[in-house]
Design a protein around this motif. Sequence first.
Motif, PDB file in Angstrom:
ATOM      1  N   GLY A   1       0.807  -1.208   0.000  1.00 14.75           N
ATOM      2  CA  GLY A   1       0.000   0.000   0.000  1.00 14.75           C
ATOM      3  C   GLY A   1       0.847   1.268   0.000  1.00 14.75           C
ATOM      4  N   ILE A   2       1.966   1.239   0.736  1.00  8.51           N
ATOM      5  CA  ILE A   2       2.839   2.415   0.797  1.00  8.51           C
ATOM      6  C   ILE A   2       3.541   2.638  -0.536  1.00  8.51           C
ATOM      7  N   THR A   3       4.137   1.575  -1.097  1.00  9.28           N
ATOM      8  CA  THR A   3       4.882   1.729  -2.351  1.00  9.28           C
ATOM      9  C   THR A   3       3.966   2.010  -3.538  1.00  9.28           C
ATOM     10  N   ALA A   4       2.681   1.651  -3.434  1.00  8.41           N
ATOM     11  CA  ALA A   4       1.747   1.962  -4.516  1.00  8.41           C
ATOM     12  C   ALA A   4       1.574   3.471  -4.676  1.00  8.41           C
ATOM     13  N   ALA A   5       1.742   4.202  -3.565  1.00  7.53           N
ATOM     14  CA  ALA A   5       1.625   5.660  -3.617  1.00  7.53           C
ATOM     15  C   ALA A   5       2.952   6.331  -3.920  1.00  7.53           C
TER      16      ALA A   5
END
Length: 538
Positions: A309-313
């Motif tokens: 979820g973090i790296t998707a942003a």
Amino acid sequence: MNGFDNSAQSMSLVAFLAVGTVALLLCVMTGPDRDDLDEFYTGSRSLSPMQSGLALAGDYLSAATVLGTTGIIALTGYDGMILALSITLSLVLLMFLLAEPLRNAGGFTMGDLLVRRAPGRAVRITACAATLAALVPMMVVQLASSGDLLAFILGFDTSGFRTGAIIGLGTLMIGYAAIGGMKGTSLIQIVKTVVLFVASFTIAVLIMNRFDWNTDSLLSAARQSSGAGADYLRSGLQFEGSGLDMVSSELTVVLGAACLPHVTMRMASARSTQAVRRSMSWAVAVVATICLLLVVIGFGAGALVGHEGITAAGASGNSAILQISGEVANGTRMGALVITTMTTAIFLTLLASVAGMILSCANSLAHDLFAHGLHGVRDPDRKPLPGLSEMRTAQFSAIVVGLLATVLAVVARHWNVQALATLSFCVGASAFAPALVYSMFWRRFTRAGLLCTLIVGTLTTLVLITGTNLVSGSPTSVFPDHDFNWFPYTTTGLVSIPAGFLAGWLGTVLPRHTAPAARRLYQGEEPRILAGAPPTHQ
């Protein structure tokens, strides 16, 4: 998607507009109303020790530091926590080693500090060039990130909006620096620090409450969501097991953050030696507390948002602090207010950090380059630029530096700009750290040694940074499709810091005929630098 509801987004937009307007009004009200250099450069030393400490803490807790540190903690666990500790240790180093000598040496800029030991135009011009090399990349990082952050917060995912946000924020920051001077930017830093503390404390409490105040549960959940298993809570995940790379990075942060020009300039605004001690005590306490809160927030983001979820942003994890704010605040009674407080804190952090750096660069250009460097011995009746007093030259320089940083940020908005932030810390650690340490404490240090330190430290950093994996050879580099990675470390500190110190030593000891004059000059300045006494030669 950021996970914020429409209410939180609307409140954030209103808060941004209100904060930007109030901050500009604050600068207009507190800025110098006449050509008073002391008021523009130091705020007439009117801040109390507590205010100076909060402003210094604000300088340390830049947007790159707050966002980057939280993201690294969320993604790499233990290594990110060590980074947060290094930031605090850097301020402790400044407190015990350099703060009082820097204040006693006096002056407005880095050039003023260095010419105490090595008078001359070349020293001022070189100090000005090194100041720009250290601070302009950091300004570009924060301005380039501002467009992405505002787009993330407000939900406008278009290239035009990001570009417009960078230009708008850049213009606002130029106004803060040019109008408010040191006092205006300091007051914005103070407000930013207080809001950041309140927001971080609130989010950290919500995270710990989610895990029933059990740190073991928090760390276990973060480890499980990291995708790295047990390595998440061990040293080396960020640096792929390279101990030397980790040492290089942490040494660069500790030395670099303490010696960047906009931080050392803050020492000159203290009223007395006693005041600078109390200011540093406030700053260390505040930075240590906020870094501890960021550790909790980082692990909370790793646990509740997760690695994917973090790296998707964003691969760097800069949005982690906003993602976890939305995760823990949504659904609570005051959720929209909590989210707005955090987004406002980040917005203020961007504004205050860049404004302070613009001011530092502008002061160096006006004072070191135009007023003294190009004209030699300062003639009080000579204007640095035709038709402009020194203060007006500084204001004009703020506009030029701000426009340059804004243009570069627009160009670099699609890049991973972490390499530029690393470059700033590396120049601080490799050029300014040895120059300041030698100038303050080595009696034999000469002008040749000082120039060698600044030039070799800066050039070595600029050359080596091009070969790191931050520039090429990895998916998160500036040029991910190319691989000219020839330097095996993430930062240049392991080579460039010793190179800076060695260059200063060689430049001093080799031309032996200059050593006696340098020693006599230091004997005259030593009581002032180390003890705050008046110099013996008046």
